[in-house]
Write a protein that holds these residues in place. Structure first.
Motif, PDB file in Angstrom:
ATOM      1  N   ALA A 136       0.827  -1.206   0.000  1.00  0.00           N
ATOM      2  CA  ALA A 136       0.000   0.000   0.000  1.00  0.00           C
ATOM      3  C   ALA A 136       0.861   1.256   0.000  1.00  0.00           C
ATOM      4  O   ALA A 136       0.598   2.216  -0.737  1.00  0.00           O
ATOM      5  N   THR A 137       1.920   1.244   0.808  1.00  0.00           N
ATOM      6  CA  THR A 137       2.762   2.436   0.973  1.00  0.00           C
ATOM      7  C   THR A 137       3.580   2.749  -0.268  1.00  0.00           C
ATOM      8  O   THR A 137       3.644   3.907  -0.702  1.00  0.00           O
ATOM      9  N   PHE A 138       4.182   1.732  -0.867  1.00  0.00           N
ATOM     10  CA  PHE A 138       5.147   1.971  -1.936  1.00  0.00           C
ATOM     11  C   PHE A 138       4.682   1.519  -3.327  1.00  0.00           C
ATOM     12  O   PHE A 138       5.432   1.680  -4.298  1.00  0.00           O
ATOM     13  N   VAL A 139       3.484   0.965  -3.427  1.00  0.00           N
ATOM     14  CA  VAL A 139       2.962   0.561  -4.741  1.00  0.00           C
ATOM     15  C   VAL A 139       1.631   1.245  -5.026  1.00  0.00           C
ATOM     16  O   VAL A 139       1.480   1.943  -6.039  1.00  0.00           O
ATOM     17  N   LEU A 140       0.648   1.056  -4.132  1.00  0.00           N
ATOM     18  CA  LEU A 140      -0.686   1.618  -4.362  1.00  0.00           C
ATOM     19  C   LEU A 140      -0.655   3.136  -4.387  1.00  0.00           C
ATOM     20  O   LEU A 140      -1.249   3.777  -5.283  1.00  0.00           O
ATOM     21  N   PHE A 141       0.003   3.762  -3.424  1.00  0.00           N
ATOM     22  CA  PHE A 141       0.077   5.227  -3.388  1.00  0.00           C
ATOM     23  C   PHE A 141       0.708   5.807  -4.653  1.00  0.00           C
ATOM     24  O   PHE A 141       0.144   6.733  -5.264  1.00  0.00           O
ATOM     25  N   PRO A 142       1.893   5.329  -5.108  1.00  0.00           N
ATOM     26  CA  PRO A 142       2.466   5.874  -6.347  1.00  0.00           C
ATOM     27  C   PRO A 142       1.572   5.682  -7.567  1.00  0.00           C
ATOM     28  O   PRO A 142       1.481   6.579  -8.415  1.00  0.00           O
TER      29      PRO A 142
ATOM     30  N   ILE B 265      12.277   2.739   7.635  1.00  0.00           N
ATOM     31  CA  ILE B 265      13.685   2.474   7.323  1.00  0.00           C
ATOM     32  C   ILE B 265      13.870   2.180   5.831  1.00  0.00           C
ATOM     33  O   ILE B 265      14.790   2.695   5.185  1.00  0.00           O
ATOM     34  N   VAL B 266      12.967   1.359   5.251  1.00  0.00           N
ATOM     35  CA  VAL B 266      13.042   1.049   3.824  1.00  0.00           C
ATOM     36  C   VAL B 266      12.863   2.315   2.988  1.00  0.00           C
ATOM     37  O   VAL B 266      13.523   2.500   1.956  1.00  0.00           O
ATOM     38  N   GLY B 267      11.997   3.216   3.463  1.00  0.00           N
ATOM     39  CA  GLY B 267      11.740   4.447   2.733  1.00  0.00           C
ATOM     40  C   GLY B 267      12.957   5.345   2.602  1.00  0.00           C
ATOM     41  O   GLY B 267      13.022   6.176   1.682  1.00  0.00           O
ATOM     42  N   ILE B 268      13.916   5.189   3.506  1.00  0.00           N
ATOM     43  CA  ILE B 268      15.134   5.992   3.432  1.00  0.00           C
ATOM     44  C   ILE B 268      15.804   5.835   2.065  1.00  0.00           C
ATOM     45  O   ILE B 268      16.263   6.804   1.455  1.00  0.00           O
TER      46      ILE B 268
ATOM     47  N   THR C 183      12.991  14.196 -10.942  1.00  0.00           N
ATOM     48  CA  THR C 183      13.658  15.135 -10.032  1.00  0.00           C
ATOM     49  C   THR C 183      14.478  14.341  -9.021  1.00  0.00           C
ATOM     50  O   THR C 183      14.179  14.325  -7.840  1.00  0.00           O
ATOM     51  N   SER C 184      15.519  13.677  -9.531  1.00  0.00           N
ATOM     52  CA  SER C 184      16.303  12.791  -8.676  1.00  0.00           C
ATOM     53  C   SER C 184      17.521  13.482  -8.082  1.00  0.00           C
ATOM     54  O   SER C 184      18.487  12.840  -7.740  1.00  0.00           O
ATOM     55  N   SER C 185      17.475  14.811  -7.977  1.00  0.00           N
ATOM     56  CA  SER C 185      18.638  15.556  -7.496  1.00  0.00           C
ATOM     57  C   SER C 185      19.078  15.077  -6.124  1.00  0.00           C
ATOM     58  O   SER C 185      18.286  15.018  -5.192  1.00  0.00           O
ATOM     59  N   ALA C 186      20.335  14.735  -6.030  1.00  0.00           N
ATOM     60  CA  ALA C 186      20.946  14.317  -4.761  1.00  0.00           C
ATOM     61  C   ALA C 186      20.279  13.097  -4.171  1.00  0.00           C
ATOM     62  O   ALA C 186      20.223  12.925  -2.969  1.00  0.00           O
ATOM     63  N   GLY C 187      19.735  12.222  -5.025  1.00  0.00           N
ATOM     64  CA  GLY C 187      19.018  11.062  -4.519  1.00  0.00           C
ATOM     65  C   GLY C 187      19.881  10.170  -3.651  1.00  0.00           C
ATOM     66  O   GLY C 187      19.506   9.792  -2.560  1.00  0.00           O
ATOM     67  N   SER C 188      21.094   9.827  -4.141  1.00  0.00           N
ATOM     68  CA  SER C 188      21.929   8.927  -3.375  1.00  0.00           C
ATOM     69  C   SER C 188      22.423   9.560  -2.095  1.00  0.00           C
ATOM     70  O   SER C 188      22.460   8.938  -1.046  1.00  0.00           O
ATOM     71  N   SER C 189      22.800  10.855  -2.153  1.00  0.00           N
ATOM     72  CA  SER C 189      23.266  11.514  -0.939  1.00  0.00           C
ATOM     73  C   SER C 189      22.134  11.676   0.054  1.00  0.00           C
ATOM     74  O   SER C 189      22.330  11.600   1.260  1.00  0.00           O
ATOM     75  N   ALA C 190      20.900  11.888  -0.436  1.00  0.00           N
ATOM     76  CA  ALA C 190      19.754  11.987   0.466  1.00  0.00           C
ATOM     77  C   ALA C 190      19.569  10.690   1.220  1.00  0.00           C
ATOM     78  O   ALA C 190      19.309  10.679   2.423  1.00  0.00           O
ATOM     79  N   ALA C 191      19.705   9.574   0.509  1.00  0.00           N
ATOM     80  CA  ALA C 191      19.544   8.289   1.181  1.00  0.00           C
ATOM     81  C   ALA C 191      20.580   8.116   2.278  1.00  0.00           C
ATOM     82  O   ALA C 191      20.282   7.635   3.366  1.00  0.00           O
ATOM     83  N   GLY C 192      21.832   8.548   2.006  1.00  0.00           N
ATOM     84  CA  GLY C 192      22.866   8.397   3.006  1.00  0.00           C
ATOM     85  C   GLY C 192      22.628   9.252   4.234  1.00  0.00           C
ATOM     86  O   GLY C 192      22.764   8.794   5.361  1.00  0.00           O
TER      87      GLY C 192
END
Length: 343
Positions: A75-81, A139-142, A155-164
């Motif tokens: 629901a969180t990561f499939v249905l909502f998107p 935690i998975v959402g990070i 709009t994936s700006s700084a995606g990897s650094s955001a995760a870190g």
């Protein structure tokens, strides 16, 4: 005697009063920091009491309830998107691309932790499963939220650094504020478990009090930052409408699926509250990293609207679930007696 349907529940009235207070007398500066500390203390106390109340068997069962966790995750990561993308042609022309980027950001965010568990407790649902599911979602959402928003909105700006950055921030918060107090409560259960069980009203007070503090803090922040003054009342109304569509569609799907899939009432409560809610606490700092250099205030406005709507709706729904559980309890207790009385 049951309250008439047109009269709001006492807890809903308290929430409305809290919203009015935050709108008229918002906190800022050192006072806002004090409210944040008080909220954190209430949350830590709440999880300590839950740890002292729940049996080890219930906690293990909650951790191993994979069907429930898979439902919440979907629901969180499939249905909502999917809903966010499906509604885009209809609503983006009405509110503009920047605000609708905020709507897509809602759809990519993980579930809340504190309020999901608090509402599950108020609704007499499966609290151990809710704790595991909501924490795992956060935690998975990070890592998953930056990837989802990049796929949906280019709009994936700084995606990897955001995760870190978010991985440390969110993981430390979950461990320090939620997990450690809960483990401490489990350790202390052998000494205070009976006392906590005899004073269930105190746990209810902590549940509802923590929600009121979150609502006051969120509305205060919105008022102080003047986010609601950056858009017209008509646009705000459309945002409320979009939030309502997202929330009620997901809740409806989860209720129907829970019942068709044979989940218990307690599991349904946990699924509905963990699967339909989105985090503001992690969303705002994540947005500041993901959308650096853009109109972050406008991008986070949809999640602030959604967050406040979900609190109001979930408060009413949690009390309704609780009433149903109380009404069902006498019938469940009478069934074995009636069965034993048969010749």
């Amino acid at each position: 005697m049951r309250r008439p349907a047109f009269i709001p529940d006492n807890f809903v009235l308290l929430l409305l009063a809290t919203v009015a207070l935050a709108s008229l007398l918002p906190v800022h500066g050192t006072s806002a920091q004090a409210v944040k500390w008080l909220t954190n203390a209430a949350v830590a106390g709440l999880f300590f009491l839950h740890g002292a109340k729940l049996s080890r068997e219930a906690v293990v069962a909650g951790l191993l309830h994979w069907r429930l966790h898979l439902t919440v995750f979907s629901a969180t990561f499939v249905l909502f998107p999917i809903l966010g993308l499906a509604l885009r042609p209809l609503f983006e022309p009405l509110i503009g691309p920047t605000l609708y980027l905020g709507v897509l950001f809602i759809c990519a965010l993980p579930s809340t932790v504190q309020s999901s568990i608090a509402f599950t407790s108020i609704g007499k649902g499966n609290v151990p499963a809710a704790m595991c599911s909501a924490s795992t979602s956060n935690i998975v959402g990070i890592a998953l939220t930056p990837l989802l928003i990049a796929a949906m909105a280019s709009t994936s700006s700084a995606g990897s650094s955001a995760a870190g950055v978010m991985s440390w921030h969110s993981a430390a918060g979950i461990v320090g504020l939620l997990l450690l107090p809960f483990v401490a409560g489990q350790i202390a259960q052998r000494w205070i478990g009976g006392w906590v069980a005899r004073h269930r009203g105190m746990l209810k007070w902590f549940d509802q009090g923590s929600i009121l503090l979150v609502v006051y803090s969120a509305f205060s922040e919105a008022t102080v930052e003047g986010l609601y003054q950056q858009v017209s009342l008509g646009t705000l109304g459309i945002l409320v409408g979009i939030s309502a569509v997202l929330l009620f569609v997901v809740m409806g799907v989860l209720v129907l699926f829970s019942r068709r899939a044979g989940f218990s009432r307690e599991d349904e409560v946990a699924i509905v509250f963990c699967g339909s809610k989105k985090t503001l606490a992690s969303g705002v700092p994540m947005a500041q990293i993901l959308f650096a250099g853009q109109a972050v205030g406008l991008i986070v406005l949809p999640i602030m609207v959604f967050h406040q709507l979900q609190l109001m709706v979930c408060a009413s729904l949690a009390k309704r679930y609780a009433r149903r559980a109380e009404e069902a309890a006498p019938a469940a207790a009478e069934a074995p007696a009636a069965q034993a009385a048969r010749p």
